[in-house]
Design an enzyme around this catalytic site. Structure first.
Site, mmCIF file in Angstrom:
data_model
loop_
_atom_site.group_PDB
_atom_site.id
_atom_site.type_symbol
_atom_site.label_atom_id
_atom_site.label_comp_id
_atom_site.label_asym_id
_atom_site.label_seq_id
_atom_site.Cartn_x
_atom_site.Cartn_y
_atom_site.Cartn_z
ATOM 1 N N LYS A 193 -14.514 -17.658 -31.651
ATOM 2 C CA LYS A 193 -13.474 -17.489 -30.628
ATOM 3 C C LYS A 193 -14.127 -17.448 -29.240
ATOM 4 O O LYS A 193 -15.338 -17.290 -29.133
ATOM 5 C CB LYS A 193 -12.693 -16.200 -30.875
HETATM 6 C C1 LIG Z 1 -8.991 -16.417 -35.972
HETATM 7 C C2 LIG Z 1 -7.533 -16.257 -36.060
HETATM 8 C C3 LIG Z 1 -6.928 -15.167 -36.704
HETATM 9 C C4 LIG Z 1 -7.679 -14.178 -37.529
HETATM 10 O O1 LIG Z 1 -8.763 -13.587 -36.958
HETATM 11 P P1 LIG Z 1 -9.965 -13.040 -37.887
HETATM 12 O O2 LIG Z 1 -10.769 -12.246 -36.932
HETATM 13 O O3 LIG Z 1 -10.683 -14.243 -38.419
HETATM 14 O O4 LIG Z 1 -9.362 -12.219 -38.962
HETATM 15 C C5 LIG Z 1 -5.555 -15.044 -36.646
HETATM 16 N N1 LIG Z 1 -4.789 -15.953 -36.031
HETATM 17 C C6 LIG Z 1 -5.322 -17.026 -35.417
HETATM 18 C C7 LIG Z 1 -4.418 -17.983 -34.732
HETATM 19 C C8 LIG Z 1 -6.701 -17.224 -35.435
HETATM 20 O O5 LIG Z 1 -7.230 -18.304 -34.847
#
Ligand SMILES: *Cc1c(COP(=O)(O)O)cnc(C)c1O
Length: 377
Positions: free
Chosen positions: A193
């Site tokens: 991210k």
């Molecule tokens: C990455 C992501 C999540 C979940 O996050 P994690 O930290 O991997 O559990 C939820 N929604 C979206 C749109 C994402 O890109």
């Protein structure tokens, strides 16, 4: 290939150039945690929460163990019953709908806007029933969903909003930060991210002291006083080591957003003639908003062909997402079928994410552009 190919490989994401300039600060932050012997909660987590709340201009931020747990804890805090329905877009990461299911309610899938890949507010009202409790708009790929009509509909119908801002920390909609619109907003610090940790992590932000308090309790098995459990929660805590690393990375986040935006702008310029010829679609950007490009996602009719062509030339790409959630096998019981949500299905066939990470150098970007032009023209 060109004469001296300095960059034989262009990965979709390379964390090395991102971490290189802050290497020393990261090391000392990690060492500080190791030497403190405080690994769960404590000052690193509290300071990081404070810093994220300030960055997002909200009252409260509660660190949790992942973006998924941020969604689950938020839904648990709002309270869901067996027959409740929560509207989610179908074209998103699995977690958005999986969290609704795990919190005990039923996800109702909404189609997306073809330009932005985000939930289409004009399709919302038709999905609202007497069982609908709330909505989870997703700010996909780093661009905010169209919040004005969403807020209006939810206010009118008495629905809560949990923003899935996992890909969109720092994105803005008409000057306001992603995650700050709804009853609460959820971030993920998964390493890919825009603000990525050195493992899993997440956060819930809110302006509601009640929701903040409830999420704080839920992340500790529902106990605000140790061993006295008023509700059943989980272990949704954020590690001190993640918080310490993320504090260092938060201080560089704006600069990384700007680099992503510059890369995206260069792609858009380089592909404008291809778009005019109808060979490729660059991502649509809503006016007055700040897209932070967690992903730069193009659409092409022969997507799989292009992906193969690029892979053979050392260019990494990815398909986010190949199967819309209403067609996932685990949701068979909900009665959706091929054709139920045509825009989500079409996007799943056409999308391709290109390298857009900060630290991508111009020569790498040019290589991506060159090979795409070579395939399409
Ligand atoms: C990455 C992501 C999540 C979940 O996050 P994690 O930290 O991997 O559990 C939820 N929604 C979206 C749109 C994402 O890109």
């Amino acid at each position: 290939m060109t004469q001296n190919d300095e960059y034989p490989k262009v990965p979709l994401l390379d964390l090395e150039p991102i971490h290189r300039p802050i290497q020393e600060r990261l090391r000392s932050a990690l060492l500080r945690v190791l030497e403190s012997n405080r690994f769960i909660g404590g000052p690193e987590v509290e300071n990081f929460e404070q810093e994220v709340a300030e960055y997002c201009r909200v009252g409260y931020a509660v660190g949790v163990s992942s973006g998924t747990d941020a969604l689950i804890a938020s839904l648990m805090a709002l309270g869901l019953d067996r027959n409740d329905e929560v509207i989610v877009p179908s074209f998103t990461f699995f977690s958005t709908a999986g969290s609704v299911h795990r919190a005990g309610a039923r996800p109702v899938f909404c189609d997306i806007d073809a330009e932005t890949f985000n939930i289409d507010p004009t399709k919302l009202e038709a999905l609202i029933t007497h069982r609908t409790r709330g909505l989870i708009p997703v700010h996909l790929f780093g661009q905010c969903a169209d919040m004005d009509p969403i807020l209006e509909i939810c206010a009118k119908r008495g629905l809560w909003i949990v923003e899935d801002a996992a890909q969109a920390i720092g994105a803005q909609y008409k000057g306001k930060m992603a995650g700050a619109f709804g009853d609460c907003g959820c971030f993920s610090f998964f390493p890919s991210k825009n603000l990525g940790g050195i493992g899993d992590g997440g956060m819930v932000i809110t302006n509601s002291p009640e929701i903040a308090e409830e999420v704080r309790k839920l992340r500790d098995h529902g106990a605000s006083q140790r061993y006295y459990h008023s509700v059943v929660g989980g272990n949704f805590r954020l590690d001190a080591v993640q918080a310490a690393a993320l504090r260092v990375k938060l201080s560089a986040l704006e600069q990384w957003h700007e680099q992503r935006i510059a890369n995206a702008r260069a792609y858009c310029e380089a592909f404008s003639d291809l778009q005019e010829k109808g060979l490729l679609k660059i991502p649509g950007q809503s006016a007055g908003c700040r897209h932070v490009f967690n992903q730069f996602v193009i659409r092409v009719p022969d997507r799989d062909g292009l992906q193969e062509h690029l892979a053979a030339r050392g260019v990494g790409t990815a398909i986010y997402y190949p199967i819309p959630l209403h067609l996932q096998r685990c949701f068979d019981g909900y009665g959706y079928h091929e054709g139920s949500l045509p825009e989500s299905e079409k996007a799943a066939r056409e999308v391709l994410a290109l390298p857009v990470f900060p630290g991508l150098v111009e020569a790498q970007r040019d290589k991506v552009i060159r090979h795409i032009r070579e395939f399409l023209l």
